[in-house]
Design a protein around this motif. Structure first.
Motif, PDB file in Angstrom:
ATOM      1  N   ILE A   4      47.155  26.230  86.167  1.00  8.95           N
ATOM      2  CA  ILE A   4      47.213  26.045  87.607  1.00  8.95           C
ATOM      3  C   ILE A   4      48.115  24.860  87.913  1.00  8.95           C
ATOM      4  CG2 ILE A   4      45.050  24.705  87.555  1.00  8.95           C
ATOM      5  CD1 ILE A   4      44.567  25.604  90.465  1.00  8.95           C
ATOM      6  N   ILE A   6      49.247  22.423  91.071  1.00  8.42           N
ATOM      7  CA  ILE A   6      48.732  22.045  92.381  1.00  8.42           C
ATOM      8  C   ILE A   6      49.685  21.064  93.045  1.00  8.42           C
ATOM      9  CG2 ILE A   6      46.791  21.023  93.626  1.00  8.42           C
ATOM     10  CD1 ILE A   6      45.073  21.610  91.097  1.00  8.42           C
ATOM     11  N   THR A  17      40.275  19.969  93.559  1.00  9.65           N
ATOM     12  CA  THR A  17      40.579  21.232  92.884  1.00  9.65           C
ATOM     13  C   THR A  17      41.016  20.990  91.450  1.00  9.65           C
ATOM     14  OG1 THR A  17      41.204  22.231  94.997  1.00  9.65           O
ATOM     15  CG2 THR A  17      41.973  23.329  92.994  1.00  9.65           C
ATOM     16  N   PHE A  80      48.758  26.618  93.517  1.00  5.73           N
ATOM     17  CA  PHE A  80      47.977  26.216  94.685  1.00  5.73           C
ATOM     18  C   PHE A  80      48.850  25.328  95.556  1.00  5.73           C
ATOM     19  CE2 PHE A  80      43.949  23.818  96.281  1.00  5.73           C
ATOM     20  CZ  PHE A  80      44.015  24.494  97.480  1.00  5.73           C
ATOM     21  N   CYS A  82      48.930  23.120  98.117  1.00  3.39           N
ATOM     22  CA  CYS A  82      47.970  22.294  98.833  1.00  3.39           C
ATOM     23  C   CYS A  82      48.633  21.160  99.603  1.00  3.39           C
ATOM     24  CB  CYS A  82      46.941  21.737  97.844  1.00  3.39           C
ATOM     25  SG  CYS A  82      45.501  20.976  98.606  1.00  3.39           S
ATOM     26  N   ILE A 130      47.713  30.634  95.929  1.00  6.90           N
ATOM     27  CA  ILE A 130      46.745  30.269  96.965  1.00  6.90           C
ATOM     28  C   ILE A 130      47.430  29.269  97.877  1.00  6.90           C
ATOM     29  CG2 ILE A 130      44.524  29.212  97.506  1.00  6.90           C
ATOM     30  CD1 ILE A 130      43.509  30.069  94.777  1.00  6.90           C
ATOM     31  N   ASN A 131      47.517  29.605  99.146  1.00 12.00           N
ATOM     32  CA  ASN A 131      48.107  28.715 100.137  1.00 12.00           C
ATOM     33  C   ASN A 131      47.004  28.004 100.908  1.00 12.00           C
ATOM     34  OD1 ASN A 131      50.779  29.509  99.531  1.00 12.00           O
ATOM     35  ND2 ASN A 131      50.579  31.300 100.856  1.00 12.00           N
ATOM     36  N   ASP A 174      45.154  32.932 101.192  1.00 12.03           N
ATOM     37  CA  ASP A 174      45.028  31.569 101.700  1.00 12.03           C
ATOM     38  C   ASP A 174      43.572  31.209 101.945  1.00 12.03           C
ATOM     39  OD1 ASP A 174      44.344  32.716 104.167  1.00 12.03           O
ATOM     40  OD2 ASP A 174      46.313  32.404 105.048  1.00 12.03           O
ATOM     41  N   ALA A 211      38.568  27.598  96.330  1.00 13.70           N
ATOM     42  CA  ALA A 211      39.752  27.922  95.527  1.00 13.70           C
ATOM     43  C   ALA A 211      39.344  28.557  94.203  1.00 13.70           C
ATOM     44  CB  ALA A 211      40.579  26.664  95.276  1.00 13.70           C
ATOM     45  N   ALA A 215      40.317  32.306  93.012  1.00 13.26           N
ATOM     46  CA  ALA A 215      40.989  32.584  91.739  1.00 13.26           C
ATOM     47  C   ALA A 215      40.317  33.729  90.989  1.00 13.26           C
ATOM     48  CB  ALA A 215      40.998  31.322  90.870  1.00 13.26           C
TER      49      ALA A 215
END
Length: 253
Positions: A4, A6, A17, A80, A82, A130-131, A174, A211, A215
């Protein structure tokens, strides 16, 4: 191996996260413009990969993505997005340059990171983006006009790209929370009436947990907190005038 990456990872939702995914065995990469806080978090997590980054710098974004993903066979399981900035206040009291910066980071920065991540996501089974969306992306929110506009853009990008990238096996979704207890919110000098009435009932760790759920069980939009979830689904079936009336009531001076 689950990886991931971020953005906006040095504090708040991004940091929460990072801690959660790291604790659950993922290989974590951290990006943020705040180098000192970023380095402290990386050290806390045992020296995980991190890089100082302004998401508005397209060439630096490409270099950072390449550096992290090259350590993992050119693959990226989860991006992600973020990173974001916020300013509460009356529209006319905020300098035009600040409005532009909000859009640059929250929209253009997200676009640049997602675009740079594509080749690494494409080569990874189960890849996701992921937004960081917002409840303010459901209906325009007074006293946070540019931020709300940026989250409408994030919502539209999420919906469009989720359909377009199906052919590559990449899911895009999102998270849509209302106000969250983060340093970004705490440092604001203006309190919007909507915040005063709704309160700040969510912590960064609540969004990190969402989050994690995203996932594992991806959705296009994931509204967070029961009241906003109710408002979200009501907004899907009720006339726009109802949402306008509700927002007007919450935001009244």
């Amino acid at each position: 191996m689950n990886t991931i990456l971020i953005t906006g990872a040095a504090s708040g939702i991004g940091a929460a996260t990072a801690r959660l995914f790291h604790a659950r065995g993922w290989q974590v990469g951290l990006l943020d413009i705040n180098h000192r806080a970023l380095a402290e978090l990386a050290a806390e997590l045992g020296g995980v990969w991190h890089a100082e980054l302004d998401v508005g710098d397209a060439s630096a974004v490409r270099e950072a993505l390449q550096d992290f993903c090259s350590l993992h066979g050119g693959r990226l399981r989860l991006l992600f997005n973020c990173a974001g900035i916020l300013r509460f206040g009356h529209f006319e009291d905020i300098a035009l340059e600040e409005h532009a910066r909000i859009l640059q980071i929250n929209v253009l920065g997200l676009l640049q990171v997602t675009h740079a991540a594509f080749p690494y996501l494409k080569g990874t089974p189960g890849a996701q983006v992921i937004n960081m969306g917002s409840a303010s992306g459901l209906y325009g929110t007074p006293h946070m006009v540019s931020y709300s506009a940026s989250k409408f853009a994030v919502r539209g990008l999420t919906e469009a790209l989720e359909l377009e990238w199906r052919r590559h096996g990449i899911h895009v979704g999102d998270l849509m929370p209302p106000f969250v207890r983060t340093p970004m919110v705490a440092q604001q000098s203006f309190e919007p009436p909507a915040l005063r009435r709704m309160g700040v009932k969510l912590a960064a760790e609540d969004i990190a947990a969402a989050a994690w759920l995203q996932a594992r069980h991806a959705k296009v939009h994931r509204p967070i907190q029961w009241l906003f979830t109710l408002m979200y689904w009501a907004g899907q079936v009720s006339p726009p005038a109802v949402s306008r009336m509700l927002m007007g009531w919450l935001s009244r001076d």
